[in-house]
Design an enzyme around this catalytic site. Structure first.
Site, PDB file in Angstrom:
ATOM      1  CG  ASP A   7       2.681  -8.784  -0.980  1.00 38.40           C
ATOM      2  OD1 ASP A   7       2.698  -8.922   0.274  1.00 38.40           O
ATOM      3  OD2 ASP A   7       3.042  -7.736  -1.536  1.00 38.40           O
ATOM      4  CB  CYS A  64       0.571  -6.338   0.507  1.00 34.55           C
ATOM      5  SG  CYS A  64       0.041  -4.619   0.620  1.00 34.55           S
ATOM      6  N   GLY A  65       2.814  -5.797   2.286  1.00 31.61           N
ATOM      7  CA  GLY A  65       3.769  -5.134   3.167  1.00 31.61           C
ATOM      8  C   GLY A  65       3.150  -4.011   3.978  1.00 31.61           C
ATOM      9  CB  THR A  66       2.022  -0.691   3.248  1.00 30.01           C
ATOM     10  OG1 THR A  66       1.458  -0.768   1.931  1.00 30.01           O
ATOM     11  CG2 THR A  66       3.505  -0.397   3.173  1.00 30.01           C
ATOM     12  N   GLY A  67      -0.334  -3.024   3.229  1.00 26.69           N
ATOM     13  CA  GLY A  67      -1.788  -3.153   3.118  1.00 26.69           C
ATOM     14  C   GLY A  67      -2.387  -2.185   2.122  1.00 26.69           C
ATOM     15  CB  ILE A  68      -1.172   1.016   0.738  1.00 26.60           C
ATOM     16  CG1 ILE A  68      -1.071   1.644   2.127  1.00 26.60           C
ATOM     17  CG2 ILE A  68      -1.651   2.039  -0.290  1.00 26.60           C
ATOM     18  CD1 ILE A  68       0.035   2.674   2.265  1.00 26.60           C
ATOM     19  CG  HIS A  97     -19.609   4.026  10.944  1.00 27.42           C
ATOM     20  ND1 HIS A  97     -18.900   5.104  11.421  1.00 27.42           N
ATOM     21  CD2 HIS A  97     -20.370   3.594  11.981  1.00 27.42           C
ATOM     22  CE1 HIS A  97     -19.213   5.309  12.677  1.00 27.42           C
ATOM     23  NE2 HIS A  97     -20.095   4.403  13.050  1.00 27.42           N
ATOM     24  CG  ASN A  98     -16.980   2.543   6.096  1.00 28.48           C
ATOM     25  OD1 ASN A  98     -16.024   2.521   6.859  1.00 28.48           O
ATOM     26  ND2 ASN A  98     -17.575   3.666   5.721  1.00 28.48           N
ATOM     27  NE  ARG A 108       7.976  -6.112   3.926  1.00 24.63           N
ATOM     28  CZ  ARG A 108       8.076  -6.117   2.612  1.00 24.63           C
ATOM     29  NH1 ARG A 108       7.765  -5.047   1.910  1.00 24.63           N
ATOM     30  NH2 ARG A 108       8.495  -7.198   1.981  1.00 24.63           N
ATOM     31  CG  HIS A 133     -23.670   4.156   8.800  1.00 29.35           C
ATOM     32  ND1 HIS A 133     -22.715   5.155   8.748  1.00 29.35           N
ATOM     33  CD2 HIS A 133     -23.990   4.021  10.104  1.00 29.35           C
ATOM     34  CE1 HIS A 133     -22.471   5.600   9.969  1.00 29.35           C
ATOM     35  NE2 HIS A 133     -23.236   4.931  10.809  1.00 29.35           N
TER      36      HIS A 133
END
Length: 142
Positions: A7, A64-68, A97-98, A108, A133
């Site tokens: 974004d 994005c700004g935070t990635g969240i 692992h994932n 940011r 895993h």
């Protein structure tokens, strides 16, 4: 093929990531956004996740700004394991692992120098394939 999406909050960092991927000779498909004007991150998180689910791309990078928010969006898709990483250790661990298939970062939060190291770590680290895993990933998918 690597799917890219961001974004406005991740636009500038994504330009650095694209240059870096080109320098490494890695192919990518850019799903947007196309500039620093305000846009809605779910649009781009969904496009990248769908490209991986459809088999069009193997891995993805979302910013994005935070990635969240963008990682939450991508993780709504079955088979997607988007990991928000802020350092090389988390990028390595989530691949080992994932078997994460999308790297999420905050434009940011992480500067370009570190971000490119995170990208390299994520892309260059294979999944360990350890039974424990695999079992845990299957538990996530159920």
């Amino acid at each position: 093929m690597i799917a890219l999406g961001c974004d406005h909050g991740g636009y500038e960092l994504m330009q650095e990531v694209k240059k870096h991927l080109e320098e490494r000779g890695l192919e990518y498909k850019d799903f947007g956004c196309t500039g620093p004007e305000s846009v809605d991150y779910p649009v781009y998180g969904k496009k990248v996740a769908q490209a991986i689910v459809d088999g069009e791309c193997e891995k993805g990078i979302l910013i994005c700004g935070t990635g969240i928010g963008i990682s939450i969006t991508a993780n709504k898709f079955k088979g997607i394991r988007a990991a928000l990483c802020t350092d090389c250790f988390t990028a390595e661990a989530t691949r080992l692992h994932n078997d994460a298939n999308i790297l999420a970062m905050g434009g940011r939060v992480v500067g370009p120098g570190l971000a490119l190291k995170i990208v390299d770590t994520f892309l260059d680290t294979p999944f360990s394939g350890d039974e424990r895993h695999i079992r845990r990933i299957n538990m996530i998918e159920d």
